[in-house]
Scaffold this motif. Structure first.
Motif, PDB file in Angstrom:
ATOM      1  N   LYS A 238      45.136  38.498  55.285  1.00  0.00           N
ATOM      2  CA  LYS A 238      44.645  37.511  56.234  1.00  0.00           C
ATOM      3  C   LYS A 238      43.108  37.467  56.311  1.00  0.00           C
ATOM      4  O   LYS A 238      42.541  37.304  57.386  1.00  0.00           O
ATOM      5  CB  LYS A 238      45.275  37.713  57.610  1.00  0.00           C
ATOM      6  CG  LYS A 238      46.785  37.539  57.571  1.00  0.00           C
ATOM      7  CD  LYS A 238      47.380  37.597  58.938  1.00  0.00           C
ATOM      8  CE  LYS A 238      48.872  37.437  58.998  1.00  0.00           C
ATOM      9  NZ  LYS A 238      49.674  37.363  57.865  1.00  0.00           N
ATOM     10  N   TYR A 239      42.462  37.566  55.169  1.00  0.00           N
ATOM     11  CA  TYR A 239      41.017  37.355  55.074  1.00  0.00           C
ATOM     12  C   TYR A 239      40.833  35.875  54.729  1.00  0.00           C
ATOM     13  O   TYR A 239      40.689  35.491  53.573  1.00  0.00           O
ATOM     14  CB  TYR A 239      40.391  38.249  54.008  1.00  0.00           C
ATOM     15  CG  TYR A 239      40.503  39.729  54.290  1.00  0.00           C
ATOM     16  CD1 TYR A 239      40.118  40.250  55.525  1.00  0.00           C
ATOM     17  CD2 TYR A 239      40.986  40.601  53.334  1.00  0.00           C
ATOM     18  CE1 TYR A 239      40.217  41.603  55.794  1.00  0.00           C
ATOM     19  CE2 TYR A 239      41.080  41.966  53.592  1.00  0.00           C
ATOM     20  CZ  TYR A 239      40.696  42.455  54.814  1.00  0.00           C
ATOM     21  OH  TYR A 239      40.792  43.802  55.071  1.00  0.00           O
ATOM     22  N   PHE A 240      40.856  35.062  55.759  1.00  0.00           N
ATOM     23  CA  PHE A 240      40.949  33.619  55.563  1.00  0.00           C
ATOM     24  C   PHE A 240      39.731  33.024  54.869  1.00  0.00           C
ATOM     25  O   PHE A 240      39.871  32.089  54.081  1.00  0.00           O
ATOM     26  CB  PHE A 240      41.219  32.918  56.893  1.00  0.00           C
ATOM     27  CG  PHE A 240      42.528  33.324  57.500  1.00  0.00           C
ATOM     28  CD1 PHE A 240      43.726  33.077  56.838  1.00  0.00           C
ATOM     29  CD2 PHE A 240      42.565  33.973  58.718  1.00  0.00           C
ATOM     30  CE1 PHE A 240      44.945  33.460  57.387  1.00  0.00           C
ATOM     31  CE2 PHE A 240      43.779  34.362  59.280  1.00  0.00           C
ATOM     32  CZ  PHE A 240      44.967  34.106  58.614  1.00  0.00           C
ATOM     33  N   ASP A 241      38.527  33.539  55.143  1.00  0.00           N
ATOM     34  CA  ASP A 241      37.343  33.005  54.469  1.00  0.00           C
ATOM     35  C   ASP A 241      37.386  33.306  52.976  1.00  0.00           C
ATOM     36  O   ASP A 241      37.051  32.456  52.148  1.00  0.00           O
ATOM     37  CB  ASP A 241      36.051  33.521  55.101  1.00  0.00           C
ATOM     38  CG  ASP A 241      35.930  35.038  55.141  1.00  0.00           C
ATOM     39  OD1 ASP A 241      36.956  35.747  55.002  1.00  0.00           O
ATOM     40  OD2 ASP A 241      34.793  35.530  55.334  1.00  0.00           O
TER      41      ASP A 241
ATOM     42  N   SER B  81      28.456  35.969  45.929  1.00  0.00           N
ATOM     43  CA  SER B  81      29.444  36.176  44.871  1.00  0.00           C
ATOM     44  C   SER B  81      30.241  34.909  44.612  1.00  0.00           C
ATOM     45  O   SER B  81      30.531  34.569  43.464  1.00  0.00           O
ATOM     46  CB  SER B  81      30.387  37.314  45.244  1.00  0.00           C
ATOM     47  OG  SER B  81      29.656  38.497  45.445  1.00  0.00           O
ATOM     48  N   TYR B  82      30.589  34.219  45.675  1.00  0.00           N
ATOM     49  CA  TYR B  82      31.320  32.970  45.548  1.00  0.00           C
ATOM     50  C   TYR B  82      30.504  31.957  44.743  1.00  0.00           C
ATOM     51  O   TYR B  82      31.017  31.314  43.827  1.00  0.00           O
ATOM     52  CB  TYR B  82      31.667  32.437  46.941  1.00  0.00           C
ATOM     53  CG  TYR B  82      32.201  31.042  46.947  1.00  0.00           C
ATOM     54  CD1 TYR B  82      33.452  30.745  46.415  1.00  0.00           C
ATOM     55  CD2 TYR B  82      31.444  30.003  47.491  1.00  0.00           C
ATOM     56  CE1 TYR B  82      33.941  29.446  46.426  1.00  0.00           C
ATOM     57  CE2 TYR B  82      31.929  28.709  47.503  1.00  0.00           C
ATOM     58  CZ  TYR B  82      33.168  28.434  46.961  1.00  0.00           C
ATOM     59  OH  TYR B  82      33.644  27.145  46.968  1.00  0.00           O
ATOM     60  N   GLU B  83      29.224  31.830  45.063  1.00  0.00           N
ATOM     61  CA  GLU B  83      28.351  30.897  44.328  1.00  0.00           C
ATOM     62  C   GLU B  83      28.209  31.319  42.870  1.00  0.00           C
ATOM     63  O   GLU B  83      28.168  30.483  41.970  1.00  0.00           O
ATOM     64  CB  GLU B  83      26.989  30.787  45.006  1.00  0.00           C
ATOM     65  CG  GLU B  83      27.025  30.094  46.349  1.00  0.00           C
ATOM     66  CD  GLU B  83      27.562  28.670  46.286  1.00  0.00           C
ATOM     67  OE1 GLU B  83      27.313  27.968  45.279  1.00  0.00           O
ATOM     68  OE2 GLU B  83      28.242  28.249  47.235  1.00  0.00           O
TER      69      GLU B  83
ATOM     70  N   HIS C 148      40.256  28.733  42.307  1.00  0.00           N
ATOM     71  CA  HIS C 148      41.527  28.486  41.621  1.00  0.00           C
ATOM     72  C   HIS C 148      41.648  27.002  41.271  1.00  0.00           C
ATOM     73  O   HIS C 148      42.036  26.638  40.152  1.00  0.00           O
ATOM     74  CB  HIS C 148      42.674  28.956  42.512  1.00  0.00           C
ATOM     75  CG  HIS C 148      44.026  28.834  41.905  1.00  0.00           C
ATOM     76  ND1 HIS C 148      45.160  29.149  42.598  1.00  0.00           N
ATOM     77  CD2 HIS C 148      44.462  28.406  40.691  1.00  0.00           C
ATOM     78  CE1 HIS C 148      46.223  28.935  41.835  1.00  0.00           C
ATOM     79  NE2 HIS C 148      45.818  28.472  40.668  1.00  0.00           N
ATOM     80  N   GLY C 149      41.306  26.142  42.212  1.00  0.00           N
ATOM     81  CA  GLY C 149      41.352  24.710  41.961  1.00  0.00           C
ATOM     82  C   GLY C 149      40.398  24.291  40.843  1.00  0.00           C
ATOM     83  O   GLY C 149      40.732  23.432  40.013  1.00  0.00           O
ATOM     84  N   MET C 150      39.216  24.889  40.806  1.00  0.00           N
ATOM     85  CA  MET C 150      38.262  24.589  39.737  1.00  0.00           C
ATOM     86  C   MET C 150      38.838  24.990  38.374  1.00  0.00           C
ATOM     87  O   MET C 150      38.691  24.268  37.394  1.00  0.00           O
ATOM     88  CB  MET C 150      36.935  25.319  39.988  1.00  0.00           C
ATOM     89  CG  MET C 150      36.150  24.810  41.169  1.00  0.00           C
ATOM     90  SD  MET C 150      34.643  25.797  41.450  1.00  0.00           S
ATOM     91  CE  MET C 150      33.636  25.252  40.062  1.00  0.00           C
ATOM     92  N   LEU C 151      39.495  26.149  38.318  1.00  0.00           N
ATOM     93  CA  LEU C 151      40.091  26.610  37.079  1.00  0.00           C
ATOM     94  C   LEU C 151      41.279  25.732  36.671  1.00  0.00           C
ATOM     95  O   LEU C 151      41.447  25.412  35.495  1.00  0.00           O
ATOM     96  CB  LEU C 151      40.508  28.085  37.198  1.00  0.00           C
ATOM     97  CG  LEU C 151      39.352  29.061  37.320  1.00  0.00           C
ATOM     98  CD1 LEU C 151      39.849  30.443  37.743  1.00  0.00           C
ATOM     99  CD2 LEU C 151      38.559  29.143  36.027  1.00  0.00           C
TER     100      LEU C 151
ATOM    101  N   TRP D 263      40.171  31.067  51.373  1.00  0.00           N
ATOM    102  CA  TRP D 263      39.705  29.700  51.175  1.00  0.00           C
ATOM    103  C   TRP D 263      38.811  29.608  49.934  1.00  0.00           C
ATOM    104  O   TRP D 263      38.979  28.713  49.100  1.00  0.00           O
ATOM    105  CB  TRP D 263      38.930  29.225  52.406  1.00  0.00           C
ATOM    106  CG  TRP D 263      38.290  27.901  52.165  1.00  0.00           C
ATOM    107  CD1 TRP D 263      38.871  26.677  52.337  1.00  0.00           C
ATOM    108  CD2 TRP D 263      36.983  27.663  51.656  1.00  0.00           C
ATOM    109  NE1 TRP D 263      37.986  25.689  51.965  1.00  0.00           N
ATOM    110  CE2 TRP D 263      36.815  26.271  51.546  1.00  0.00           C
ATOM    111  CE3 TRP D 263      35.921  28.496  51.291  1.00  0.00           C
ATOM    112  CZ2 TRP D 263      35.636  25.693  51.082  1.00  0.00           C
ATOM    113  CZ3 TRP D 263      34.748  27.917  50.824  1.00  0.00           C
ATOM    114  CH2 TRP D 263      34.622  26.533  50.725  1.00  0.00           C
ATOM    115  N   ALA D 264      37.853  30.534  49.822  1.00  0.00           N
ATOM    116  CA  ALA D 264      36.925  30.509  48.689  1.00  0.00           C
ATOM    117  C   ALA D 264      37.656  30.698  47.363  1.00  0.00           C
ATOM    118  O   ALA D 264      37.389  29.995  46.386  1.00  0.00           O
ATOM    119  CB  ALA D 264      35.864  31.601  48.871  1.00  0.00           C
TER     120      ALA D 264
END
Length: 119
Positions: free
Chosen positions: A97-100, A9-11, A109-112, A103-104
């Motif tokens: 606290k779902y850290f993975d 999903s991330y990809e 967010h940074g890409m947007l 992070w994704a």
């Protein structure tokens, strides 16, 4: 409850953003922009759970693969990534606290944000 990041999903979300399939909306728009239960059911009926799960960054290991509640942290409307969906997912992932996942989603967010800065 065990919830983990869906790399698939991330990809999928990354590729959508790279291809410009985005809505750069406002933080508070997610309640109006997220798919309704009817839209989710229609999408599942037309495309199946294999495609449905691409739109959710988290997977609950405790739920059945053919159950909508297995899929957590939606980020789009089955066509485009919504900034408001990404922001909502980022906030909730941090809260639980779902850290993975956090992070994704922060990376998405940074890409947007990078797209916003070029407009």
């Amino acid at each position: 409850m065990s919830v983990r990041l869906s790399r698939r999903s991330y990809e999928h979300a990354r590729k959508l953003i790279e291809n410009g399939a985005v809505v750069l909306d406002e933080r508070d728009d997610w309640s109006a922009h997220q798919p309704s239960t009817r839209q989710e059911n229609e999408f599942i009926s037309e495309h199946g759970f294999n495609e449905y799960q691409k739109w959710y960054l988290g997977i609950s290991e405790d739920d059945d693969e053919d159950d909508r509640k297995r899929y957590r942290f939606p980020y789009g409307d089955f066509k485009r990534v919504h900034l408001c969906g990404v922001l909502a997912a980022e906030s909730r992932a941090g809260q639980y606290k779902y850290f993975d996942i956090e992070w994704a989603v922060a990376h998405l967010h940074g890409m947007l944000d990078a797209l916003i800065s070029t407009k």
